[in-house]
Scaffold this motif. Structure first.
Motif, mmCIF file in Angstrom:
data_model
loop_
_atom_site.group_PDB
_atom_site.id
_atom_site.type_symbol
_atom_site.label_atom_id
_atom_site.label_comp_id
_atom_site.label_asym_id
_atom_site.label_seq_id
_atom_site.Cartn_x
_atom_site.Cartn_y
_atom_site.Cartn_z
ATOM 1 N N GLU A 114 0.815 -1.222 0.000
ATOM 2 C CA GLU A 114 0.000 0.000 0.000
ATOM 3 C C GLU A 114 0.850 1.273 0.000
ATOM 4 N N LEU A 115 1.726 1.390 -1.013
ATOM 5 C CA LEU A 115 2.562 2.575 -1.163
ATOM 6 C C LEU A 115 2.016 3.445 -2.279
ATOM 7 N N ALA A 116 2.160 4.771 -2.139
ATOM 8 C CA ALA A 116 1.533 5.691 -3.080
ATOM 9 C C ALA A 116 2.524 6.600 -3.797
ATOM 10 N N ASP A 117 3.786 6.183 -3.924
ATOM 11 C CA ASP A 117 4.763 6.995 -4.655
ATOM 12 C C ASP A 117 5.840 6.071 -5.175
ATOM 13 N N ALA A 118 6.838 6.633 -5.828
ATOM 14 C CA ALA A 118 7.922 5.862 -6.434
ATOM 15 C C ALA A 118 8.578 4.934 -5.416
ATOM 16 N N LEU A 119 8.990 3.764 -5.906
ATOM 17 C CA LEU A 119 9.638 2.781 -5.048
ATOM 18 C C LEU A 119 10.835 2.195 -5.771
ATOM 19 N N LYS A 120 11.985 2.180 -5.077
ATOM 20 C CA LYS A 120 13.183 1.515 -5.577
ATOM 21 C C LYS A 120 13.575 0.474 -4.541
ATOM 22 N N VAL A 121 13.746 -0.778 -4.993
ATOM 23 C CA VAL A 121 14.106 -1.873 -4.103
ATOM 24 C C VAL A 121 15.316 -2.594 -4.674
ATOM 25 N N THR A 122 16.311 -2.833 -3.816
ATOM 26 C CA THR A 122 17.486 -3.610 -4.198
ATOM 27 C C THR A 122 17.767 -4.601 -3.084
ATOM 28 N N THR A 123 17.928 -5.875 -3.470
ATOM 29 C CA THR A 123 18.278 -6.879 -2.472
ATOM 30 C C THR A 123 19.196 -7.933 -3.088
ATOM 31 N N VAL A 124 19.996 -8.529 -2.230
ATOM 32 C CA VAL A 124 20.827 -9.663 -2.594
ATOM 33 C C VAL A 124 20.474 -10.774 -1.611
ATOM 34 N N ASN A 125 20.226 -11.963 -2.136
ATOM 35 C CA ASN A 125 19.844 -13.118 -1.313
ATOM 36 C C ASN A 125 18.525 -12.883 -0.578
ATOM 37 N N GLY A 126 17.530 -12.445 -1.326
ATOM 38 C CA GLY A 126 16.220 -12.243 -0.731
ATOM 39 C C GLY A 126 15.155 -12.004 -1.779
ATOM 40 N N ALA A 127 13.946 -12.383 -1.465
ATOM 41 C CA ALA A 127 12.802 -12.187 -2.358
ATOM 42 C C ALA A 127 12.203 -10.805 -2.145
ATOM 43 N N ILE A 128 11.494 -10.333 -3.164
ATOM 44 C CA ILE A 128 10.782 -9.056 -3.097
ATOM 45 C C ILE A 128 9.301 -9.338 -3.320
ATOM 46 N N THR A 129 8.459 -8.877 -2.390
ATOM 47 C CA THR A 129 7.012 -9.045 -2.502
ATOM 48 C C THR A 129 6.353 -7.673 -2.406
ATOM 49 N N LEU A 130 5.585 -7.317 -3.435
ATOM 50 C CA LEU A 130 4.930 -6.014 -3.503
ATOM 51 C C LEU A 130 3.421 -6.207 -3.625
ATOM 52 N N THR A 131 2.657 -5.420 -2.864
ATOM 53 C CA THR A 131 1.199 -5.476 -2.918
ATOM 54 C C THR A 131 0.651 -4.057 -2.897
ATOM 55 N N GLN A 132 -0.168 -3.725 -3.893
ATOM 56 C CA GLN A 132 -0.817 -2.407 -3.966
ATOM 57 C C GLN A 132 0.208 -1.271 -3.910
ATOM 58 N N VAL A 133 1.124 -1.267 -4.869
ATOM 59 C CA VAL A 133 2.150 -0.229 -4.962
ATOM 60 C C VAL A 133 1.856 0.616 -6.197
ATOM 61 N N HIS A 134 1.799 1.945 -6.023
ATOM 62 C CA HIS A 134 1.467 2.864 -7.109
ATOM 63 C C HIS A 134 2.599 3.864 -7.307
ATOM 64 N N GLY A 135 2.965 4.101 -8.564
ATOM 65 C CA GLY A 135 4.034 5.034 -8.882
ATOM 66 C C GLY A 135 5.180 4.311 -9.577
ATOM 67 N N GLU A 136 6.201 5.082 -9.941
ATOM 68 C CA GLU A 136 7.370 4.500 -10.604
ATOM 69 C C GLU A 136 7.937 3.368 -9.752
ATOM 70 N N LEU A 137 8.354 2.294 -10.420
ATOM 71 C CA LEU A 137 8.775 1.099 -9.698
ATOM 72 C C LEU A 137 10.049 0.537 -10.326
ATOM 73 N N VAL A 138 11.118 0.413 -9.521
ATOM 74 C CA VAL A 138 12.368 -0.202 -9.953
ATOM 75 C C VAL A 138 12.752 -1.211 -8.883
ATOM 76 N N VAL A 139 12.740 -2.499 -9.242
ATOM 77 C CA VAL A 139 13.063 -3.553 -8.279
ATOM 78 C C VAL A 139 14.109 -4.478 -8.877
ATOM 79 N N GLU A 140 15.144 -4.765 -8.088
ATOM 80 C CA GLU A 140 16.246 -5.606 -8.539
ATOM 81 C C GLU A 140 16.668 -6.529 -7.415
ATOM 82 N N THR A 141 16.892 -7.805 -7.761
ATOM 83 C CA THR A 141 17.386 -8.744 -6.774
ATOM 84 C C THR A 141 18.361 -9.725 -7.414
ATOM 85 N N VAL A 142 19.218 -10.264 -6.598
ATOM 86 C CA VAL A 142 20.096 -11.360 -6.984
ATOM 87 C C VAL A 142 19.782 -12.497 -6.017
#
Length: 170
Positions: A114-142
């Protein structure tokens, strides 16, 4: 205040942040000492339009069995703050904020809801779970999967990349 930046840095512990309808920050920490009875020192610094909370850990040198101290951070923050959350060896969760967010972790997953603006996510050795996210979105994981439902980039950039993981976006 609304529009302020919130920066939280930690090592050896999670960071959980939830928005609420107050113009104040509530911090709760759970602490476990190191195998040598050392503790984490939490430093809180405020500026004109910013708040920084960071865990400072004792320096450890040498060999042998050593388990560092642990600090789990839980915060309630104003809705319209722009959070930057960074940890190592712990997960990051963020829910309900309306400012641009930057979330980073190594050896931990990220959950954003439930986020209402741009989101940048970076992780190593982990999953990314997003629910109800609005706005620019950049997500990266290894070494982790990316799963998102109820996403709306609002005509802005949406970038998702992973190495050694799957991507499922709706």
């Amino acid at each position: 205040a609304a529009g302020s930046t919130l920066k939280v840095k930690n090592v050896n512990g999670f960071i959980h942040v939830e928005a609420w309808d107050r113009e104040e920050v509530q911090f709760t920490g759970e602490f476990k000492p190191s195998s040598r009875d050392e503790q984490v020192k939490v430093v809180i610094e405020s500026g004109k339009n910013s708040l920084e909370i960071r865990g400072e850990y004792p320096k450890h040198e040498g060999w042998g069995s050593y388990q560092g101290p642990l600090c789990q951070m839980t915060l309630k923050v104003p809705r319209r703050v722009a959070p930057s959350l960074q940890t190592v060896n712990g997960e990051v969760t963020l829910s309900g904020t309306q400012g641009a967010a930057n979330l980073t972790t190594v050896n931990g997953g990220v959950r954003a809801t439930e986020l209402a603006d741009a989101l940048k996510v970076t992780t190593v050795n982990g999953a990314i779970t997003l629910t109800q996210v609005h706005g620019e979105l950049v997500v990266e994981t290894v070494n982790g999967a990316i799963k998102g439902t109820g996403l709306d980039s609002q005509g802005k950039r949406l970038k998702a990349s992973t190495v050694n993981g799957s991507i499922h976006l709706q």
